[in-house]
Design an enzyme around this catalytic site. Structure first.
Site, PDB file in Angstrom:
ATOM      1  N   ASP A   2      45.584  45.934  46.532  1.00  0.00           N
ATOM      2  CA  ASP A   2      45.393  44.608  45.973  1.00  0.00           C
ATOM      3  C   ASP A   2      45.728  44.629  44.478  1.00  0.00           C
ATOM      4  O   ASP A   2      45.296  45.525  43.748  1.00  0.00           O
ATOM      5  CB  ASP A   2      43.941  44.188  46.187  1.00  0.00           C
ATOM      6  CG  ASP A   2      43.646  42.793  45.671  1.00  0.00           C
ATOM      7  OD1 ASP A   2      44.229  41.833  46.202  1.00  0.00           O
ATOM      8  OD2 ASP A   2      42.829  42.673  44.741  1.00  0.00           O
TER       9      ASP A   2
ATOM     10  N   GLU B  28      50.711  45.190  46.455  1.00  0.00           N
ATOM     11  CA  GLU B  28      50.815  43.776  46.122  1.00  0.00           C
ATOM     12  C   GLU B  28      51.344  43.756  44.686  1.00  0.00           C
ATOM     13  O   GLU B  28      50.592  44.047  43.746  1.00  0.00           O
ATOM     14  CB  GLU B  28      49.454  43.086  46.205  1.00  0.00           C
ATOM     15  CG  GLU B  28      49.548  41.591  45.906  1.00  0.00           C
ATOM     16  CD  GLU B  28      48.197  40.887  45.925  1.00  0.00           C
ATOM     17  OE1 GLU B  28      48.135  39.726  46.388  1.00  0.00           O
ATOM     18  OE2 GLU B  28      47.206  41.490  45.472  1.00  0.00           O
TER      19      GLU B  28
END
Length: 696
Positions: free
Chosen positions: A338, A375
């Site tokens: 993330d 990401e």
């Protein structure tokens, strides 16, 4: 009760490197006479280990002064540090900008394998042995070109499943139940990517609104599985049983041939901004663990109140050791990072693709073969880095997402109002063929994780059903969530009984899924999209732990048809290597495991440069010929028609070719056709649709 201690030793000062032995063996290490705890703090001048009663978490049965042993590491041993022991640490240190030491705060030890809580925000670490019988279970090691990622939520996947026992609903054990495994295998995916399973907490703001942090992007600790996802029986038994249930899930999924990937949140923690909870890192060494100015003001590159400062060796090593633990001891197959850009920021807070942590993750022997998915953005300066993570990394391809949505949705919406689309088919074709304008030749098309939807944003069904977000239920006056969705409601906002609108929406979903699963790259499906799941227009449902976000298994006929289309597309992808090249082709050369690509217009003629970008000509025939190293040669023709008017195509004149229809997005149900076509044949094509042929 806990009493303060005053006469504590002064630390030895040193700053070890990321892979320095000084940072080895942090956390609890068990031995025949109990255990030894090692904790790092670069600025602390005192540290204590407190061991608590097994029932009364306010009763410290032993308080031990920890000894500085060099390099910022403090150490203590106790016969009471045995499996099941509840413990915490207290840390003292200097005052001044950036320092938030409080020797009265009971803190979670960062390497804890288990956690328990007596009340909100009051946590105790738990010693966990971790023994587990893996039997003959092994990691499946799915090759990248055959990988299909399925992003789902542990609880949401099974909470309402009718064939899973209620006691297992929403649990790790439920995900490993035969009914769920059958669904995953029959669908045809290879790798289950789980939304965060590290122990996390709900933010106080959400609790005041009567909501919960459902997604889990609010980590308390990087080593402990989230206990509420375990069965009631495991939770009652304690952290050892919770971990055992998690490992049992991994084992059963592996035995079914399925990989387990974890969405990991190392970029920030649940301690939020200054003034937020002091549960662990903030009390141990705030300045070392969180990014901040010289004045102690947090540099929030995550939008969550804090950003973990991986330019310090101890913070970077904490992340690396967590990954090693989940890969080695829990046997997971890979990670989706993330806001990965935050992890790659240096001491000046700039992104560096050669950051020591990113390099260490890629080169660590414990992570060899693990799938590493970035990401590739955060919310800080220079935070958008799609395509820049380097060899060994896969990346979420937001450029792919946006172009595919534009082509099938917002461009169609525009054309209805302006009688012509805004752009031609060229940009869409580039994404279809692997995004060579984003990823280097060395990394190839498999560096791209292609997706049309994700947990964050509209579901597939909502993407074709809503023009705008409907997030009032989040308690933020509809201000949260993305405003630019590139969605199209096809003539009615949300629920409708207009069959023409509904039929057009269904075809649009098939176009989006067809594009995703027939594109070069690694596809990612969001759980429930294969069945037309809706969140009623909420594009930021992070705070809803309810039927809004749990998968429904009560399917209407059209949803069963959509599932059948997804199955067929995944089967076709598996059976046709031309659709999943491992390398980019090079003009005039034969590149092993690439796909030679030829492009034709609706007349079967080679695409001219004018037609690539002509909004009036959005029909493309894409011929891909494989050059496999370990599979039989294969050729496919994909027809893309990007306007709503029906048309007729002429199949390319390829000597000796026979065109065998495999799939059409215009069909409500997948149809196996007995037709065969010759070069030069004309074929009708429904408006805004796709056709796939095998070329024999």
């Amino acid at each position: 009760m806990v009493r303060p201690e005053t006469a504590l030793p002064v630390r030895a000062s040193a700053r070890p490197g990321l892979l320095s032995p000084t940072l080895d063996d942090l956390g609890v290490r068990l031995g025949p006479d109990g255990g030894t705890l090692r904790v790092w703090s670069g600025a602390a001048d005192a540290m204590q280990l407190l061991i608590f009663d097994e029932v009364d978490l306010d009763w410290a049965t032993e308080t031990i002064t920890m000894t500085p042993v060099g390099g910022g590491v403090f150490e203590a041993s106790s016969a009471l540090l045995r499996p099941g022991a509840r413990y915490a640490i207290r840390v003292g240190g200097p005052h001044g900008p950036g320092h938030t030491f409080n020797p009265q705060s009971l803190l979670v030890e960062p390497y804890s394998r288990g956690l328990v809580s007596g009340s909100y925000g009051d946590w105790r670490s738990v010693v966990v042995d971790g023994s587990f019988d893996w039997g003959s279970s092994q990691k499946p090691r799915i090759p990248l070109d055959r990988t299909v990622v399925y992003e789902g939520h542990v609880k949401g996947l099974t909470k309402r499943h009718p064939f899973i026992p209620p006691a297992l609903h929403g649990t790790y054990a439920g995900l490993a139940h035969p009914a769920m495994i059958d669904h995953l295998l029959s669908l045809g995916i290879t790798s289950v990517e789980l939304l965060p399973v590290h122990a996390f907490a709900t933010e106080p703001r959400l609790l005041q609104l009567g909501l919960a942090n459902y997604w889990g992007y609010n980590s308390l600790n990087f080593f402990t599985p989230h206990a509420p996802y375990a069965t009631a029986a495991s939770r009652a038994e304690g952290p050892e049983a919770v971990l055992r249930e998690f490992k049992g899930m991994v084992k059963l999924l592996h035995e079914a041939g399925l990989e387990v990937l974890l969405d990991v949140v190392y970029n920030h923690t649940a301690e939020e901004g200054i003034g937020g909870p002091r549960t662990s890192l903030r009390g141990i060494d705030n300045r070392a663990y969180y990014r901040q100015t010289d004045e102690g003001v947090y540099i929030d590159e995550t939008g969550c109140g804090n950003a973990v400062n991986t330019s310090t060796d101890a913070a970077a090593r904490l992340v690396l050791d967590s990954l090693r633990y989940w890969s080695d001891e829990v046997q997971v197959d890979g990670f989706r990072f993330d806001l990965a850009v935050t992890l790659g920021r240096d001491a000046r807070h700039s992104f560096d693709p050669a950051h020591p942590l990113l390099t260490a993750i890629r080169e660590d022997p414990s992570l060899a073969g693990a799938k590493l998915i970035a990401e590739p953005w955060d919310v800080g300066m220079g935070g958008w880095q799609t395509g820049n993570f380097g060899e060994g990394w896969l990346e979420w391809n937001d450029r792919y997402r946006d172009r595919v949505r534009n082509f099938w949705l917002s461009d169609i919406d525009y054309a209805r109002r302006a009688d012509t689309a805004p752009v031609g088919v060229g940009g869409f074709a580039t994404r279809l063929a692997g995004s060579s304008n984003t990823f280097s030749e060395e990394r190839g098309p498999l560096a791209s994780v292609n997706f049309v939807t994700a947990h964050d944003g509209f579901t597939l069904r909502d993407l074709v059903s809503y023009d705008v977000k409907h997030n009032l239920g989040n308690g933020e006056q509809n201000r949260d969530g993305a405003d630019t969705n590139r969605s199209f409601n096809h003539g009615a906002e949300g629920s409708t009984t207009d069959e023409r609108v509904l039929a057009t929406r269904r075809k649009a979903m098939r176009n989006l899924l067809g594009t995703l699963l027939l594109s070069a790259g690694v596809p990612m499906i969001t759980a429930g999209d294969e069945m037309g799941r809706t969140q009623r227009g909420n594009n930021n449902a992070y705070c809803h732990d309810s039927a809004l976000t749990w998968l429904s298994w009560d399917l209407a006929p059209w949803q069963e048809h959509l599932f059948a289309h997804t199955q067929q597309l995944l089967r076709l992808r598996r059976d046709n290597p031309a659709l999943r090249p491992q390398r980019f082709a090079r003009l005039g050369e034969v590149i092993p495991s690439a796909s030679v690509m030829e492009w034709f217009d609706e007349r079967g003629e080679t695409m001219s440069s004018e037609r690539w970008n002509d909004p009036a000509h959005r029909t493309l025939q894409y011929l891909a010929t494989s050059t496999p190293e370990d599979e039989s040669p294969n050729r496919v023709l994909l027809v893309v028609h990007g306007t709503e008017a029906d048309t007729v195509i002429t199949l390319p004149d390829i000597e000796g070719a026979v065109y065998v229809p495999l799939w059409s997005s215009a069909d409500e149900t997948p149809i196996e056709s007995a037709e065969r076509h010759a070069p030069g044949d004309t074929v009708p094509v429904t408006g805004a649709s796709m056709l796939l042929f095998r070329v024999d």
